[in-house]
Design an enzyme around this catalytic site. Structure first.
Site, PDB file in Angstrom:
ATOM      1  CB  CYS A  45      65.007  17.258   9.492  1.00 48.24           C
ATOM      2  SG  CYS A  45      65.062  18.851   8.648  1.00 48.24           S
ATOM      3  CE1 TYR A 430      88.224  23.178  31.371  1.00 44.57           C
ATOM      4  CE2 TYR A 430      88.279  24.376  33.466  1.00 44.57           C
ATOM      5  CZ  TYR A 430      88.735  23.341  32.667  1.00 44.57           C
ATOM      6  OH  TYR A 430      89.656  22.457  33.138  1.00 44.57           O
TER       7      TYR A 430
END
Length: 456
Positions: A45, A430
């Site tokens: 990869c 968050y």
């Protein structure tokens, strides 16, 4: 003392050998590995990033050298290709590629980790100098050598999957004029065409000419036999180098000849412990097997290093006398085109249709950070949900920094068979630098809930 023979020395094969050695010492288990190449445990990869210059050295892609494996009492034989499996006699015939000599090796346990072969269609000029695949480190080095000695700066990439897209970017970074030719309507056929169109727009924006719905019929050469053009649907695209990124197929000719069971995609079929079905002493893993899709319930062939390494751990545990299972996959993958991140997991629309599922789709645009925070980047999120149950079926994400790895939220939800309504309640992290108050994936889930209710 038992003997474990492993065919293939990359991710699955060497992971299996290493794990078996951890569980059983050299006095209990002899381990012999046949590898036809010159390297072991390398990252295929990473080859496009080496070609493009982001990775400076080839050896940075090697996780563990042959010498390191041998130091752990693993009899690793490089440049040795297995040519026949005798299941009844429990032996493997192998050829030394340097000397040409062949010999049989008996086994008590066998691991097949032969990987996949790049698709190389029988076109005129396909074997000309300057036409390259990028499956191994030797392939990558050959391509780099061609790029450094070729005077022209025209490149054509055939195929628009992950490798094709990543190689197109690598060639742009090397200063080439790049044309990508592919058969589908949009790049990245692992995504729905509407999301692939976003990838095409980004590629065109970085100077890549993208030619879709085109079938390559010939690679033209000059009087010296060197590549000069790619012909597709009657049009000619100038090329000094051609890179093939058409895809791969399971390398299972040995297994087929030995009478081992193969699936509809040509990959070996195994049970949950990665044993070849019907054979207690033979395991298989990596790109040569088919695996269970946890969303559709069907067998799939997915060539990814993440799966191969996990397969190797499962196989090595079983071959070493322990117990472990591989339950299946949801088909998660992520890639990039310069600063554009592209990710998907689960089913595409055509996959859901083929599985006979009724579904709804929703697509939203949001930002990677709070809108007022500097450098907030847009992203597009598409979700598929089952029409009546609301079960998540798939997710696709295209956007800038911070977009790609959000697909992992959907991957976990798919594995847990969550509904889009359940996803809304996920307690995600968050803060303004990382996400809006409602994460883009949850915004899409909210819209999907509405779509499901409207179709009830």
């Amino acid at each position: 003392m038992e003997r474990l023979v492993v065919i293939g020395g990359d991710a699955a094969g060497m992971s299996a050998a290493s794990q078996a050695r951890r569980l059983r010492g050299a006095s209990e288990l002899e381990i012999v590995v046949f590898e036809r190449g010159r390297f072991t445990s390398f990252s295929a990869c990473g080859i496009p990033y080496w070609v493009g210059g982001a990775v400076l050295e080839r050896d940075a892609l090697i996780a563990r050298t042959p010498e390191e494996h041998r130091s752990r009492d693993i009899d690793l034989r490089l440049r040795t290709e297995a040519t026949e499996i005798d299941v009844t006699g429990r032996r493997v015939r192998a050829r030394d590629l340097e000397s040409g000599t062949e010999s049989w090796t008996d086994y008590d346990k066998l691991v097949i980790a032969t990987g996949a072969r790049p698709i190389r269609p029988p076109l005129p000029g396909i074997d000309a100098p300057g036409v390259h695949g990028v499956q191994t480190l030797d392939d990558g080095q050959a391509l780099i050598d061609t790029l450094e000695r070729t005077e022209g700066k025209r490149a054509v990439v055939v195929g628009a999957g992950y490798i094709g897209v990543e190689m197109a970017e690598a060639l742009i970074q090397r200063g080439y004029d790049v044309t990508m030719v592919h058969r589908g309507p949009e790049p990245m056929s692992t995504m729905d065409p509407d999301m692939g169109a976003l990838v095409r727009d980004a590629m065109c924006g970085m100077g890549i000419k993208v030619v879709g719905n085109a079938e390559v019929s010939e690679i033209r050469t000059d009087a010296q036999g060197l590549v000069r053009a790619v012909v597709a649907d009657g049009a000619e695209y100038g090329a000094d180098v051609v890179v093939l990124g058409i895809g791969v197929r399971p390398d299972t000719e040995l297994a087929r000849a030995a009478g081992l069971p193969l699936g509809e995609h040509g990959g070996l079929l195994t049970d949950l412990a990665m044993r070849v079905r019907g054979h207690e002493n033979i395991w298989a893993g990596g790109d040569c097997v088919e695996v269970l899709d946890l969303v559709s319930g069907r067998e799939r062939h997915i060539a990814l290093g993440t799966h191969a390494n996990k397969h190797g751990q499962i196989i090595g545990t079983g071959a070493g006398g322990g117990y472990a299972t591989f339950p299946g996959v949801v088909g998660t993958a992520v890639s990039k085109v310069c600063d554009l991140e592209v990710a998907r997991t689960g089913l595409r629309e055509k996959d859901a249709q083929a599985a006979g599922l009724q579904f709804v789709t929703v697509t939203i645009e949001s930002t990677s950070r709070a809108g007022y925070y500097p450098d907030a980047a847009t992203m597009t999120v598409k979700l598929l949900a089952e029409r009546r149950t609301g079960r998540l079926l798939g997710a696709q994400i295209v956007g800038r920094e911070g977009a790609g790895k959000r697909v992992d939220i959907a991957a976990v939800a798919l594995t847990a068979r969550m509904t889009v309504e359940q996803m809304i309640a996920l307690d995600l992290g968050y803060a303004p630098p990382f996400s809006p108050v409602w994460d883009p994936v949850l915004v899409a889930a909210r819209k999907a809930v509405t779509a499901v209710r409207e179709r009830e």
